[in-house]
Write a protein that holds these residues in place. Structure first.
Motif, PDB file in Angstrom:
ATOM      1  N   GLY A  44       0.946  -1.351   0.183  1.00  0.00           N
ATOM      2  CA  GLY A  44       0.063  -0.058  -0.173  1.00  0.00           C
ATOM      3  C   GLY A  44       1.158   1.118   0.103  1.00  0.00           C
ATOM      4  N   VAL A  45       2.115   1.194  -0.524  1.00  0.00           N
ATOM      5  CA  VAL A  45       2.715   2.417  -0.675  1.00  0.00           C
ATOM      6  C   VAL A  45       3.128   2.940  -2.061  1.00  0.00           C
ATOM      7  CG1 VAL A  45       4.396   1.766   1.396  1.00  0.00           C
ATOM      8  CG2 VAL A  45       4.909   1.117  -0.912  1.00  0.00           C
ATOM      9  N   THR A  46       3.273   4.257  -2.421  1.00  0.00           N
ATOM     10  CA  THR A  46       3.318   4.765  -3.480  1.00  0.00           C
ATOM     11  C   THR A  46       4.694   5.274  -4.058  1.00  0.00           C
ATOM     12  OG1 THR A  46       2.786   6.760  -2.786  1.00  0.00           O
ATOM     13  CG2 THR A  46       1.006   5.500  -3.271  1.00  0.00           C
ATOM     14  N   SER A  47       5.705   4.761  -3.258  1.00  0.00           N
ATOM     15  CA  SER A  47       7.025   5.335  -3.296  1.00  0.00           C
ATOM     16  C   SER A  47       8.138   4.206  -3.455  1.00  0.00           C
ATOM     17  CB  SER A  47       7.768   6.327  -2.375  1.00  0.00           C
ATOM     18  OG  SER A  47       8.806   6.542  -2.499  1.00  0.00           O
ATOM     19  N   LYS A  48       8.888   4.101  -4.596  1.00  0.00           N
ATOM     20  CA  LYS A  48      10.063   3.337  -4.743  1.00  0.00           C
ATOM     21  C   LYS A  48      10.884   3.355  -3.410  1.00  0.00           C
ATOM     22  CE  LYS A  48       9.556   2.000  -9.409  1.00  0.00           C
ATOM     23  NZ  LYS A  48      10.116   1.424 -10.807  1.00  0.00           N
ATOM     24  N   THR A  49      11.082   4.706  -3.234  1.00  0.00           N
ATOM     25  CA  THR A  49      11.898   5.159  -1.961  1.00  0.00           C
ATOM     26  C   THR A  49      11.746   4.158  -0.593  1.00  0.00           C
ATOM     27  OG1 THR A  49      12.153   7.103  -2.865  1.00  0.00           O
ATOM     28  CG2 THR A  49      13.050   7.058  -0.473  1.00  0.00           C
ATOM     29  N   THR A  50      10.333   4.035  -0.615  1.00  0.00           N
ATOM     30  CA  THR A  50       9.951   3.261   0.630  1.00  0.00           C
ATOM     31  C   THR A  50      10.421   1.817   0.441  1.00  0.00           C
ATOM     32  OG1 THR A  50       7.959   4.759   0.865  1.00  0.00           O
ATOM     33  CG2 THR A  50       7.803   2.481   2.081  1.00  0.00           C
ATOM     34  N   LEU A  51      10.422   1.140  -0.709  1.00  0.00           N
ATOM     35  CA  LEU A  51      10.704  -0.043  -0.840  1.00  0.00           C
ATOM     36  C   LEU A  51      12.162  -0.175  -0.548  1.00  0.00           C
ATOM     37  CD1 LEU A  51       8.832  -1.389  -4.263  1.00  0.00           C
ATOM     38  CD2 LEU A  51       8.443  -2.166  -1.767  1.00  0.00           C
ATOM     39  N   GLN A  52      13.018   0.769  -1.079  1.00  0.00           N
ATOM     40  CA  GLN A  52      14.359   0.881  -0.757  1.00  0.00           C
ATOM     41  C   GLN A  52      15.073   1.090   0.585  1.00  0.00           C
ATOM     42  OE1 GLN A  52      16.693   3.736  -3.117  1.00  0.00           O
ATOM     43  NE2 GLN A  52      18.532   2.727  -2.241  1.00  0.00           N
ATOM     44  N   ARG A  53      13.979   1.846   1.423  1.00  0.00           N
ATOM     45  CA  ARG A  53      14.263   1.781   2.842  1.00  0.00           C
ATOM     46  C   ARG A  53      13.955   0.500   3.508  1.00  0.00           C
ATOM     47  NH1 ARG A  53      10.901   2.241   6.784  1.00  0.00           N
ATOM     48  NH2 ARG A  53       9.272   2.928   5.571  1.00  0.00           N
ATOM     49  N   LEU A  54      12.822  -0.270   3.001  1.00  0.00           N
ATOM     50  CA  LEU A  54      12.384  -1.179   3.704  1.00  0.00           C
ATOM     51  C   LEU A  54      13.509  -2.353   3.343  1.00  0.00           C
ATOM     52  CD1 LEU A  54       8.728  -1.712   3.121  1.00  0.00           C
ATOM     53  CD2 LEU A  54      10.013  -1.351   5.397  1.00  0.00           C
ATOM     54  N   ARG A  55      14.220  -2.508   2.302  1.00  0.00           N
ATOM     55  CA  ARG A  55      15.093  -3.378   1.634  1.00  0.00           C
ATOM     56  C   ARG A  55      16.436  -3.185   2.605  1.00  0.00           C
ATOM     57  NH1 ARG A  55      14.719  -1.753  -3.890  1.00  0.00           N
ATOM     58  NH2 ARG A  55      16.731  -0.849  -3.572  1.00  0.00           N
ATOM     59  N   ASP A  56      16.785  -1.803   2.638  1.00  0.00           N
ATOM     60  CA  ASP A  56      18.151  -1.438   3.395  1.00  0.00           C
ATOM     61  C   ASP A  56      18.040  -1.719   4.738  1.00  0.00           C
ATOM     62  OD1 ASP A  56      19.017  -0.434   0.829  1.00  0.00           O
ATOM     63  OD2 ASP A  56      18.503   1.520   1.492  1.00  0.00           O
ATOM     64  N   ASN A  57      16.860  -1.694   5.536  1.00  0.00           N
ATOM     65  CA  ASN A  57      16.882  -1.986   6.766  1.00  0.00           C
ATOM     66  C   ASN A  57      16.515  -3.748   7.160  1.00  0.00           C
ATOM     67  OD1 ASN A  57      16.741   0.782   7.563  1.00  0.00           O
ATOM     68  ND2 ASN A  57      14.637   1.140   7.593  1.00  0.00           N
ATOM     69  N   GLY A  58      16.440  -4.390   5.947  1.00  0.00           N
ATOM     70  CA  GLY A  58      16.301  -5.709   6.238  1.00  0.00           C
ATOM     71  C   GLY A  58      14.961  -6.163   6.686  1.00  0.00           C
ATOM     72  N   GLU A  59      14.083  -5.315   6.392  1.00  0.00           N
ATOM     73  CA  GLU A  59      12.626  -5.920   6.635  1.00  0.00           C
ATOM     74  C   GLU A  59      12.049  -6.594   5.549  1.00  0.00           C
ATOM     75  OE1 GLU A  59      10.568  -2.568   9.277  1.00  0.00           O
ATOM     76  OE2 GLU A  59      11.890  -1.161   8.162  1.00  0.00           O
ATOM     77  N   ILE A  60      12.280  -6.421   4.549  1.00  0.00           N
ATOM     78  CA  ILE A  60      11.814  -7.436   3.578  1.00  0.00           C
ATOM     79  C   ILE A  60      12.967  -7.893   2.666  1.00  0.00           C
ATOM     80  CG2 ILE A  60       9.418  -6.286   3.301  1.00  0.00           C
ATOM     81  CD1 ILE A  60      10.416  -4.759   0.841  1.00  0.00           C
ATOM     82  N   GLU A  61      12.752  -9.165   2.134  1.00  0.00           N
ATOM     83  CA  GLU A  61      13.692  -9.838   1.448  1.00  0.00           C
ATOM     84  C   GLU A  61      13.620  -9.615  -0.163  1.00  0.00           C
ATOM     85  OE1 GLU A  61      13.427 -14.213   2.315  1.00  0.00           O
ATOM     86  OE2 GLU A  61      13.902 -13.799   4.278  1.00  0.00           O
ATOM     87  N   PHE A  62      14.758  -9.493  -0.730  1.00  0.00           N
ATOM     88  CA  PHE A  62      14.769  -9.391  -2.210  1.00  0.00           C
ATOM     89  C   PHE A  62      15.662  -9.804  -3.002  1.00  0.00           C
ATOM     90  CE2 PHE A  62      17.671  -6.447  -0.467  1.00  0.00           C
ATOM     91  CZ  PHE A  62      18.758  -6.031  -1.529  1.00  0.00           C
ATOM     92  N   THR A  63      15.601 -10.123  -4.167  1.00  0.00           N
ATOM     93  CA  THR A  63      16.989 -10.690  -5.004  1.00  0.00           C
ATOM     94  C   THR A  63      16.988  -9.748  -6.027  1.00  0.00           C
ATOM     95  OG1 THR A  63      17.367 -12.515  -6.116  1.00  0.00           O
ATOM     96  CG2 THR A  63      15.247 -12.005  -6.403  1.00  0.00           C
TER      97      THR A  63
END
Length: 89
Positions: A44-63
């Motif tokens: 429910g977010v509208t910004s890719k910056t929010t996704l990057q913050r979640l990635r950087d903080n290790g809150e969501i996994e990514f590949t």
């Protein structure tokens, strides 16, 4: 030993059901990773910056299979949402 006899039509119908179920399971596995747009929609977010913050903080996994391609683990997004849920009073 038990022997089960099926008519040809019933056999092929059963065979098609098995194939459909296997394809569904394969599709579910393929959807383990979602795109940034899908991740943003789930969160429910509208910004890719929010996704990057979640990635950087290790809150969501990514590949990151390629330089500009980032995919997010669907289960980790659901776990993040579950972790931050609030009970109503």
């Amino acid at each position: 030993m038990k022997i089960i006899c099926l008519q040809e039509d019933a056999f092929y119908e059963l065979f098609e059901k098995v194939i459909s179920r296997l394809e569904l399971k394969r599709d579910e596995e393929a959807r383990k990773w979602v795109s940034d747009e899908q991740a943003m929609d789930m969160l429910g977010v509208t910004s890719k910056t929010t996704l990057q913050r979640l990635r950087d903080n290790g809150e969501i996994e990514f590949t990151q299979p390629m330089k500009k391609v980032i995919q997010y683990n669907k289960e980790s997004i659901l776990a993040y949402l579950e972790k931050h849920k609030r009970k109503t009073y």
